[in-house]
Design a protein around this motif. Structure first.
Motif, mmCIF file in Angstrom:
data_model
loop_
_atom_site.group_PDB
_atom_site.id
_atom_site.type_symbol
_atom_site.label_atom_id
_atom_site.label_comp_id
_atom_site.label_asym_id
_atom_site.label_seq_id
_atom_site.Cartn_x
_atom_site.Cartn_y
_atom_site.Cartn_z
ATOM 1 N N GLN A 8 0.848 -1.194 0.000
ATOM 2 C CA GLN A 8 0.000 0.000 0.000
ATOM 3 C C GLN A 8 0.876 1.233 0.000
ATOM 4 O O GLN A 8 1.830 1.323 0.766
ATOM 5 C CB GLN A 8 -0.910 0.014 1.226
ATOM 6 C CG GLN A 8 -1.880 -1.135 1.256
ATOM 7 C CD GLN A 8 -2.716 -1.142 2.522
ATOM 8 O OE1 GLN A 8 -2.344 -0.538 3.519
ATOM 9 N NE2 GLN A 8 -3.835 -1.818 2.476
ATOM 10 N N GLY A 9 0.557 2.194 -0.849
ATOM 11 C CA GLY A 9 1.271 3.459 -0.866
ATOM 12 C C GLY A 9 2.207 3.583 -2.042
ATOM 13 O O GLY A 9 2.068 2.906 -3.063
ATOM 14 N N ASN A 10 3.189 4.477 -1.879
ATOM 15 C CA ASN A 10 4.179 4.746 -2.915
ATOM 16 C C ASN A 10 5.462 3.988 -2.594
ATOM 17 O O ASN A 10 6.110 4.288 -1.598
ATOM 18 C CB ASN A 10 4.513 6.242 -2.969
ATOM 19 C CG ASN A 10 3.331 7.087 -3.332
ATOM 20 O OD1 ASN A 10 2.608 7.523 -2.447
ATOM 21 N ND2 ASN A 10 3.128 7.307 -4.600
ATOM 22 N N TYR A 11 5.826 3.040 -3.445
ATOM 23 C CA TYR A 11 7.095 2.335 -3.249
ATOM 24 C C TYR A 11 8.216 3.189 -3.821
ATOM 25 O O TYR A 11 8.205 3.544 -5.001
ATOM 26 C CB TYR A 11 7.073 0.968 -3.926
ATOM 27 C CG TYR A 11 8.375 0.231 -3.761
ATOM 28 C CD1 TYR A 11 8.701 -0.350 -2.548
ATOM 29 C CD2 TYR A 11 9.282 0.155 -4.804
ATOM 30 C CE1 TYR A 11 9.900 -1.009 -2.379
ATOM 31 C CE2 TYR A 11 10.482 -0.502 -4.646
ATOM 32 C CZ TYR A 11 10.786 -1.085 -3.430
ATOM 33 O OH TYR A 11 11.987 -1.727 -3.255
ATOM 34 N N LEU A 12 9.167 3.558 -2.982
ATOM 35 C CA LEU A 12 10.305 4.374 -3.400
ATOM 36 C C LEU A 12 11.593 3.650 -3.051
ATOM 37 O O LEU A 12 11.666 2.907 -2.073
ATOM 38 C CB LEU A 12 10.291 5.726 -2.680
ATOM 39 C CG LEU A 12 9.072 6.609 -2.887
ATOM 40 C CD1 LEU A 12 9.175 7.844 -2.000
ATOM 41 C CD2 LEU A 12 8.939 7.004 -4.335
ATOM 42 N N GLU A 18 8.805 5.967 4.920
ATOM 43 C CA GLU A 18 8.160 7.275 4.863
ATOM 44 C C GLU A 18 9.142 8.301 4.320
ATOM 45 O O GLU A 18 10.316 8.297 4.667
ATOM 46 C CB GLU A 18 7.716 7.659 6.271
ATOM 47 C CG GLU A 18 7.092 9.014 6.383
ATOM 48 C CD GLU A 18 6.691 9.327 7.808
ATOM 49 O OE1 GLU A 18 5.506 9.154 8.129
ATOM 50 O OE2 GLU A 18 7.569 9.741 8.586
ATOM 51 N N LEU A 19 8.656 9.167 3.449
ATOM 52 C CA LEU A 19 9.440 10.281 2.929
ATOM 53 C C LEU A 19 8.567 11.529 3.003
ATOM 54 O O LEU A 19 7.442 11.533 2.517
ATOM 55 C CB LEU A 19 9.867 10.029 1.478
ATOM 56 C CG LEU A 19 10.589 11.184 0.793
ATOM 57 C CD1 LEU A 19 11.963 11.409 1.424
ATOM 58 C CD2 LEU A 19 10.728 10.926 -0.694
ATOM 59 N N TYR A 67 4.747 4.019 2.401
ATOM 60 C CA TYR A 67 4.682 2.684 1.810
ATOM 61 C C TYR A 67 4.599 1.679 2.953
ATOM 62 O O TYR A 67 5.420 1.697 3.861
ATOM 63 C CB TYR A 67 5.917 2.405 0.958
ATOM 64 C CG TYR A 67 5.905 1.026 0.351
ATOM 65 C CD1 TYR A 67 5.091 0.726 -0.731
ATOM 66 C CD2 TYR A 67 6.700 0.013 0.871
ATOM 67 C CE1 TYR A 67 5.071 -0.533 -1.291
ATOM 68 C CE2 TYR A 67 6.677 -1.253 0.317
ATOM 69 C CZ TYR A 67 5.869 -1.519 -0.762
ATOM 70 O OH TYR A 67 5.844 -2.778 -1.307
ATOM 71 N N ASN A 68 3.585 0.833 2.915
ATOM 72 C CA ASN A 68 3.403 -0.218 3.918
ATOM 73 C C ASN A 68 3.305 -1.566 3.232
ATOM 74 O O ASN A 68 2.631 -1.700 2.222
ATOM 75 C CB ASN A 68 2.111 -0.011 4.718
ATOM 76 C CG ASN A 68 2.213 1.139 5.670
ATOM 77 O OD1 ASN A 68 3.192 1.297 6.367
ATOM 78 N ND2 ASN A 68 1.190 1.973 5.689
#
Length: 116
Positions: free
Chosen positions: A31-35, A87-88, A74-75
């Motif tokens: 879930q979220g944005n993978y960076l 987290e960013l 991102y989780n």
């Protein structure tokens, strides 16, 4: 006697659910944005919001109260193992990138604007 048999059958079937539940495969859903650090290393102070979106994409959730602070989360909660969370936080000033913080390190070139 038949009501007793029905109750016993119902109890036995409910007890079997926990056994079947542990045998069911559950997929890992990110879930979220993978960076990755390589993506964050491309950021430079003074980049416009459009340039940041080009490099990282838009954050999944936008903050309605503070448009100068973008949070990329991102989780990953795997079926087995520990939870992975990154987290960013990007801070903008006059629609220009001014700072970053969180679980990613600043690159050595972050303080050098793209113009140089």
């Amino acid at each position: 006697m038949t009501k007793f048999a029905v109750c016993i059958a119902a109890l036995l079937s409910l007890g079997g659910c926990s056994v079947l539940d542990s045998m069911v495969y559950r997929i890992d859903i990110p879930q979220g944005n993978y960076l990755e650090q390589d993506d964050v290393d491309k950021l430079r102070i003074g980049m416009t919001e459009e340039q940041v979106i080009y490099v990282l994409g838009k954050p999944v959730a936008e903050n309605s109260f503070d448009s100068d602070r973008w949070v990329y989360l991102y989780n990953m909660n795997p079926n087995e193992g520990k939870v992975y969370r990154k987290e960013l936080i990007l801070t903008f000033n006059n629609e220009r990138l001014s700072d970053l913080s969180g679980d990613f390190a600043k690159s050595d070139q972050f303080d050098q604007p793209l113009d140089q």
